[in-house]
Design a protein around this motif. Structure first.
Motif, mmCIF file in Angstrom:
data_model
loop_
_atom_site.group_PDB
_atom_site.id
_atom_site.type_symbol
_atom_site.label_atom_id
_atom_site.label_comp_id
_atom_site.label_asym_id
_atom_site.label_seq_id
_atom_site.Cartn_x
_atom_site.Cartn_y
_atom_site.Cartn_z
ATOM 1 N N ARG A 14 67.618 7.721 -48.633
ATOM 2 C CA ARG A 14 66.776 8.858 -49.190
ATOM 3 C C ARG A 14 66.321 9.592 -48.159
ATOM 4 O O ARG A 14 66.154 9.156 -46.726
ATOM 5 C CB ARG A 14 65.503 8.173 -49.866
ATOM 6 N N LEU A 79 76.004 6.133 -51.163
ATOM 7 C CA LEU A 79 75.433 7.464 -51.918
ATOM 8 C C LEU A 79 76.311 7.687 -52.823
ATOM 9 O O LEU A 79 77.504 7.578 -53.060
ATOM 10 C CB LEU A 79 75.654 8.528 -50.764
ATOM 11 N N LYS A 80 75.548 8.261 -54.122
ATOM 12 C CA LYS A 80 76.237 8.764 -55.225
ATOM 13 C C LYS A 80 76.745 10.178 -54.949
ATOM 14 O O LYS A 80 76.391 10.758 -53.902
ATOM 15 C CB LYS A 80 75.202 8.810 -56.332
ATOM 16 N N TRP A 82 76.505 12.961 -56.324
ATOM 17 C CA TRP A 82 75.657 14.167 -56.375
ATOM 18 C C TRP A 82 74.667 14.213 -55.161
ATOM 19 O O TRP A 82 74.352 15.136 -54.800
ATOM 20 C CB TRP A 82 74.940 14.021 -57.598
ATOM 21 N N ASP A 83 74.502 13.017 -54.893
ATOM 22 C CA ASP A 83 73.566 12.839 -53.493
ATOM 23 C C ASP A 83 74.531 13.531 -52.438
ATOM 24 O O ASP A 83 73.794 14.007 -51.585
ATOM 25 C CB ASP A 83 73.170 11.206 -53.239
ATOM 26 N N ARG A 84 75.582 13.140 -52.217
ATOM 27 C CA ARG A 84 76.281 13.863 -51.157
ATOM 28 C C ARG A 84 76.498 15.216 -51.266
ATOM 29 O O ARG A 84 76.433 15.804 -50.229
ATOM 30 C CB ARG A 84 77.993 12.978 -51.143
ATOM 31 N N TYR A 92 67.748 21.335 -48.315
ATOM 32 C CA TYR A 92 67.594 19.986 -49.144
ATOM 33 C C TYR A 92 66.069 19.614 -48.861
ATOM 34 O O TYR A 92 65.678 19.830 -47.818
ATOM 35 C CB TYR A 92 68.617 19.370 -48.590
#
Length: 96
Positions: A14, A79-80, A82-84, A92
């Motif tokens: 996170r 990491l998903k 969309w997180d990447r 961000y």
């Protein structure tokens, strides 16, 4: 080495804060934090230029500058997608 941007992540990948890579060695980074925050001993570093995410251990700190020892690469599943994608964006942040 030219200055490169990065993001610090916690052990659960996170977002913690923005930072700048000011020096790099084979097994470590010198990072300048964007803000003065408390950090866990274990973090992950997202290198904005390459998208690489590495586990790291904070080994020293002098104000806003920290030294980290790089560890393993983050697993692809850490990491998903969309997180990447969000981490690659210029701005961000997280909402409280």
């Amino acid at each position: 080495m030219r200055l490169r941007s990065a993001k610090l992540l916690d052990a659960a990948y996170r977002f913690i804060c923005e930072c700048r890579i000011s020096d790099r060695s084979l097994h470590g980074l010198k990072l300048a934090l964007a803000r003065n925050i408390r950090l866990p001993r274990r973090v992950a570093v997202h290198v904005d230029e390459t998208g690489e995410v590495r586990g790291a251990r904070v080994v020293w700190r002098q104000g806003l500058v920290i030294g980290v020892h790089l560890c393993e690469r983050a697993p692809a599943s850490a990491l998903k997608p969309w997180d990447r994608f969000a981490l690659r964006e210029r701005y961000y942040g997280i909402l409280d």
